[in-house]
Design an enzyme around this catalytic site. Sequence first.
Site, PDB file in Angstrom:
ATOM      1  N   ASP A  40      21.129  59.709  62.170  1.00 54.24           N
ATOM      2  CA  ASP A  40      20.506  60.132  60.926  1.00 54.24           C
ATOM      3  C   ASP A  40      20.698  59.137  59.791  1.00 54.24           C
ATOM      4  O   ASP A  40      19.803  58.941  58.965  1.00 54.24           O
ATOM      5  CB  ASP A  40      21.038  61.504  60.510  1.00 54.24           C
ATOM      6  CG  ASP A  40      20.422  62.634  61.317  1.00 54.24           C
ATOM      7  OD1 ASP A  40      19.288  62.466  61.789  1.00 54.24           O
ATOM      8  OD2 ASP A  40      21.073  63.680  61.486  1.00 54.24           O
ATOM      9  N   TYR A  55      17.650  69.580  59.696  1.00 54.13           N
ATOM     10  CA  TYR A  55      19.018  70.016  59.417  1.00 54.13           C
ATOM     11  C   TYR A  55      19.422  69.714  57.987  1.00 54.13           C
ATOM     12  O   TYR A  55      19.043  68.697  57.406  1.00 54.13           O
ATOM     13  CB  TYR A  55      20.004  69.343  60.373  1.00 54.13           C
ATOM     14  CG  TYR A  55      20.364  70.227  61.540  1.00 54.13           C
ATOM     15  CD1 TYR A  55      21.271  71.272  61.384  1.00 54.13           C
ATOM     16  CD2 TYR A  55      19.770  70.053  62.781  1.00 54.13           C
ATOM     17  CE1 TYR A  55      21.584  72.107  62.439  1.00 54.13           C
ATOM     18  CE2 TYR A  55      20.072  70.886  63.844  1.00 54.13           C
ATOM     19  CZ  TYR A  55      20.979  71.917  63.668  1.00 54.13           C
ATOM     20  OH  TYR A  55      21.280  72.749  64.707  1.00 54.13           O
TER      21      TYR A  55
END
Length: 691
Positions: free
Chosen positions: A331, A419
Amino acid sequence: MIPPLLTVLLVAAAGTVSCKPHRHPLDPLSAVELTAVRSAVLASPLVPDRPISFHYVGLDEPDKADVLSYASSSSSSHRRPVLPRRAFVVARAGGRSHELRVDVTNTSAPSVTSHAVHHGAGFPRFTTEEMAAAGALPPNYPPFVESVRRRGLNVSDVGCGVFSMGWFGGEAGKASSGRLTKMQCFVFGGATPTANFYARPLEGVTLLVDLDRMAVVGYRDRVVSPVPKAEGTDYRAAEVGPPFTGPVTAPGVVVQPEGSGVKIDGRVVRWANWEFHVGFDIRASTVISMASVHDGDAGTWRQVLYRGFVSEIFVPYMDPEEEWYFHVFMDAGDYGLGASAFPLQPGADCPANAVYMDGFYANADGQPVKAENAICVFERYAGDVAWRHTEAAFPGQLVTEVRPDVTLVVRTVVSAGNYDYTFDWEFKTAGSIKCVVSLSGILEMKATSYTHVDQIKEDAHGTLLAANTVGVYHDHFVTYHLDLDVDGTENSFVKNTVVPRRNTGDPATGGADTPRRSYWTVRREVAETEADGQVNINSGGPADLLFVNPSKKTSVGNEVGYRLIPAGATASSLLSDDDYPQRRASYSKKQVWVTPYDKSEKWASGLYAEQGTGDDNLAAWSRRNRRIKEEDIVLWYTLGVHHLPYQEDFPVMPTVSGAFELRPSNFFERNPLMRMKPPGNPNFPNCSCHI
């Protein structure tokens, strides 16, 4: 997986905030400096190709020795040294990744001081602009339009996002192979539109896009699965109520009758017995630097942490099928945590007594972008106890002493696609630093023909959450870079292992002539090299992991130190060592790595994580097996979660947290809170209610 464009500034919501110009050497680049960087790069003959796309622009921090010298002189009467302001840039032009260093000490005359071209594996992070451009390709690609029509959908109701294709051997991921990415799609609109498009995947369709050419170069429509219904997936308040039938809690508010104890000067935060600097980076988001704690007994400020930040979040999914095997996300390295740091919501993300901080980063064109409220700082009153004791041994007298535990929290929320990660740095008056990662947001879901678990006869690679909807198994590995300077830079890593012993009855072997038959003691091991500094804390090894300064001792002779205390989320990777995702994140098999300080070693997944091969990651650096005893050392700690989805995680998952604490261990001569003033007895409402 399209992170929005975000950045950060200083907004005074509470506390004492100074907005006067103040250039700390670790301050993130300002809007003026980012503009100067862009000007210098565009004017440089070293990058003649056009267009130029800026993928990373961050502070090229001064040498550590110079920063420490600056910090030392700033607290004395001597004039502070002026340290150069430089930027490190990774830009794409002409199909190549360029690395530049730009001096912006004089923003009116910035200059490129170094230039190199990256020829190895991997690419820089995706920019928001190129992801948006890629998202415009599928509706104009006839095979895709036909696939959508075949499923009875309108192209206008479908959107597609960029997914890193990872690295699975061969030349892929190298500059010569082209900068390719995969795209997958979701149903946004229709008769019942929903904000939760992750719950409505267009399963079976994958596009391959050349980002340099911005063209579709491959396409696959392998299988048709029912698109899950939109009903029951939306999480917006206006869509789920009224009426709101969930739990009802009474509203509360933080009352500080004497005002806030937080003082902020530029980006330096002072509170209680702590002082530290708060930075911001497009890849790491929040950066904590120069954290020192005040020793009340000694009357001095003492170093604890030079620099700390989230270095990477590795998220591998556990479905090996064609549309899912490459769902392996870095990420920070793929998308950038700072670029995904959304503005915090006052009163919800942060309490009413929070102070907000912001910063800047560069967009793909190199222009500075500002986002407000990306970081909040607040005093937490959670009703916890710092220390207490009640003594009833005195006849007719009950002795009770209690000190409340008030802490300071620095918070950032990163929405990395589906998320949401809440990152808390919590500073405690007892000298501890607690790092908490809280996960919420939306699962990645797979469309399926299953409507009931009784229909599942094989591994579905996840949990059936609703009709036609599987929440896929996956991991979260959050790796922190923590450059600890415990009372100075020359530290050692100590592993204390609890060892059971039999009572031999012989004092010469540690026994005693008593009826006791067993006890335990501690075996102390000082790590010499990096090989000794790797620990899987689930393997039954050391009970205590300490970072000590052998040159500093307490009055009774103990080495001053801090210890690492895991607090949940200690999973490690279960992938095979030869699996490609594991090779890229080979450090995820162990939670603890200790390396010697190297300014260039910041990103656990390597500088070029997107499609990287693992040849330039934390584990690769550690294979040099450098000395770490009585050296300037860095702790890398990974919080890990094996996520097995459950129906309660749908459509949005309740928060789950993991943490670790850096706690003083023989750092102070005694409990540093002994001379803490006892609390008064404020006459607040509800504070003396008896039932």
